[in-house]
Design a protein around this motif. Structure first.
Motif, PDB file in Angstrom:
ATOM      1  N   ASN A  23       0.776  -1.196   0.024  1.00 12.75           N
ATOM      2  CA  ASN A  23       0.015  -0.081   0.001  1.00 12.75           C
ATOM      3  C   ASN A  23       0.932   1.201   0.130  1.00 12.75           C
ATOM      4  OD1 ASN A  23      -1.459   2.248   0.955  1.00 12.75           O
ATOM      5  ND2 ASN A  23      -3.019   0.787   1.335  1.00 12.75           N
ATOM      6  N   LEU A  24       0.453   2.258  -1.126  1.00 11.18           N
ATOM      7  CA  LEU A  24       1.214   3.330  -1.163  1.00 11.18           C
ATOM      8  C   LEU A  24       1.235   4.508  -0.102  1.00 11.18           C
ATOM      9  CD1 LEU A  24       1.314   3.746  -5.038  1.00 11.18           C
ATOM     10  CD2 LEU A  24       3.182   2.850  -3.670  1.00 11.18           C
ATOM     11  N   THR A  25      -0.018   4.425   0.823  1.00 10.79           N
ATOM     12  CA  THR A  25      -0.469   5.350   1.628  1.00 10.79           C
ATOM     13  C   THR A  25      -0.147   5.007   3.002  1.00 10.79           C
ATOM     14  OG1 THR A  25      -2.526   6.062   0.302  1.00 10.79           O
ATOM     15  CG2 THR A  25      -2.437   6.547   2.570  1.00 10.79           C
ATOM     16  N   THR A  26      -0.180   3.681   3.490  1.00  7.69           N
ATOM     17  CA  THR A  26       0.022   3.383   4.673  1.00  7.69           C
ATOM     18  C   THR A  26       1.602   3.226   4.857  1.00  7.69           C
ATOM     19  OG1 THR A  26      -0.396   1.166   4.295  1.00  7.69           O
ATOM     20  CG2 THR A  26      -2.085   2.245   5.074  1.00  7.69           C
ATOM     21  N   LYS A  61     -10.148   7.455  -4.114  1.00  4.64           N
ATOM     22  CA  LYS A  61     -11.082   6.896  -3.299  1.00  4.64           C
ATOM     23  C   LYS A  61     -10.530   5.189  -2.539  1.00  4.64           C
ATOM     24  CE  LYS A  61     -15.020   8.880  -5.760  1.00  4.64           C
ATOM     25  NZ  LYS A  61     -16.282   8.776  -6.353  1.00  4.64           N
ATOM     26  N   ARG A  62      -9.929   4.585  -3.338  1.00  2.60           N
ATOM     27  CA  ARG A  62      -9.203   3.472  -3.136  1.00  2.60           C
ATOM     28  C   ARG A  62      -7.899   3.600  -3.123  1.00  2.60           C
ATOM     29  NH1 ARG A  62     -12.096  -0.976  -6.880  1.00  2.60           N
ATOM     30  NH2 ARG A  62     -10.883  -2.215  -5.774  1.00  2.60           N
ATOM     31  N   PRO A  63      -7.277   2.909  -2.204  1.00  2.00           N
ATOM     32  CA  PRO A  63      -5.415   3.176  -2.233  1.00  2.00           C
ATOM     33  C   PRO A  63      -4.907   2.406  -3.504  1.00  2.00           C
ATOM     34  CG  PRO A  63      -6.423   1.426  -0.629  1.00  2.00           C
ATOM     35  CD  PRO A  63      -7.668   1.913  -1.103  1.00  2.00           C
ATOM     36  N   ALA A  94      -6.879 -11.199   3.128  1.00  2.00           N
ATOM     37  CA  ALA A  94      -6.636 -10.490   4.273  1.00  2.00           C
ATOM     38  C   ALA A  94      -7.793  -9.144   4.402  1.00  2.00           C
ATOM     39  CB  ALA A  94      -5.512  -9.644   3.418  1.00  2.00           C
ATOM     40  N   VAL A  95      -8.811  -9.059   3.258  1.00  2.00           N
ATOM     41  CA  VAL A  95      -9.652  -8.092   3.298  1.00  2.00           C
ATOM     42  C   VAL A  95     -10.773  -8.748   4.107  1.00  2.00           C
ATOM     43  CG1 VAL A  95     -11.408  -7.038   1.868  1.00  2.00           C
ATOM     44  CG2 VAL A  95      -9.341  -6.953   1.246  1.00  2.00           C
ATOM     45  N   LYS A  96     -11.049  -9.792   4.153  1.00  2.00           N
ATOM     46  CA  LYS A  96     -12.074 -10.680   4.795  1.00  2.00           C
ATOM     47  C   LYS A  96     -11.840 -10.773   6.262  1.00  2.00           C
ATOM     48  CE  LYS A  96     -14.146 -15.288   4.784  1.00  2.00           C
ATOM     49  NZ  LYS A  96     -14.385 -16.392   4.442  1.00  2.00           N
ATOM     50  N   LYS A 104     -10.402  -1.010   4.352  1.00  2.00           N
ATOM     51  CA  LYS A 104     -10.003   0.116   3.327  1.00  2.00           C
ATOM     52  C   LYS A 104      -8.565   0.154   2.736  1.00  2.00           C
ATOM     53  CE  LYS A 104     -10.865   4.837   1.784  1.00  2.00           C
ATOM     54  NZ  LYS A 104     -11.644   6.029   2.123  1.00  2.00           N
ATOM     55  N   SER A 105      -7.737  -0.089   3.527  1.00  2.00           N
ATOM     56  CA  SER A 105      -6.326  -0.015   3.136  1.00  2.00           C
ATOM     57  C   SER A 105      -5.794  -1.167   2.311  1.00  2.00           C
ATOM     58  CB  SER A 105      -5.128   0.231   4.382  1.00  2.00           C
ATOM     59  OG  SER A 105      -5.142  -0.873   5.117  1.00  2.00           O
ATOM     60  N   LEU A 106      -6.732  -2.274   2.175  1.00  2.00           N
ATOM     61  CA  LEU A 106      -6.570  -3.512   1.499  1.00  2.00           C
ATOM     62  C   LEU A 106      -7.396  -3.604   0.442  1.00  2.00           C
ATOM     63  CD1 LEU A 106      -6.114  -6.084   4.559  1.00  2.00           C
ATOM     64  CD2 LEU A 106      -4.153  -5.119   3.167  1.00  2.00           C
TER      65      LEU A 106
END
Length: 170
Positions: A23-26, A61-63, A94-96, A104-106
């Motif tokens: 993830n580029l944001t986290t 909206k989405r990472p 991972a999302v589940k 949201k980060s995934l």
């Protein structure tokens, strides 16, 4: 970070490849991610710079995530498909199983792939690159946009003209 490793069932010491999305944001404060983002922006052609800045700054909206993969070049097609399928399964898992705050980060909306390639002698874009991995050509063909630049030399006296293709996919 979500990822998968391609290995034999009998002996996990034999790794044939891996695939991962970061993830580029986290992970924006990571020196490695900062350096990759800077490299992508510095080499980005002017016509794609606004889009690239949006993707890399996380103002979506989405990472977005850097999609990394590496494997032995001669891995059979069927195994390469399994590697990609397993990465998707790992991302779904991972999302589940993530907490509500982490989901949201995934849930990635864009992927940036830095694909190793060689010059094909064309005038730019996906058609001018000969990709090290055949699936990168498929990604490039279906990407939002692609640009290529000369990769930094790894060793003094290195005569190999390795290039890097930045593939942005949604």
């Amino acid at each position: 970070m979500v990822g998968t490793v391609l290995s034999t069932d009998q002996d996990d010491d034999n790794v044939f490849g891996f695939a991962s999305v970061v993830n580029l944001t986290t992970n924006s404060s990571s020196p490695c991610i900062e350096a990759l983002k800077k490299l992508c922006l510095d080499k980005c052609p002017q016509q794609h710079k606004p889009e690239m800045e949006t993707v890399l700054t996380g103002k979506t909206k989405r990472p977005a995530g850097f999609f990394f993969q590496e494997r032995m070049v001669n891995v059979p097609l069927e195994i390469t498909e399994v590697l990609h399928q397993q990465l998707v399964l790992d991302m779904d898992h991972a999302v589940k199983n993530a907490s509500d705050d982490d989901k949201k980060s995934l849930d990635f909306g864009a992927f940036v792939r830095l694909a190793p390639c060689y010059s094909g002698g064309g005038t730019g874009g996906a058609n001018s690159a000969i990709y090290k991995y055949f699936d990168d050509e498929i990604f490039a063909t279906n990407a939002e946009f692609v640009y290529t630049f000369d990769a930094p030399k790894m060793f003094e006296g290195d005569e190999e003209d390795l290039m890097c293709s930045v593939i942005v996919m949604t």
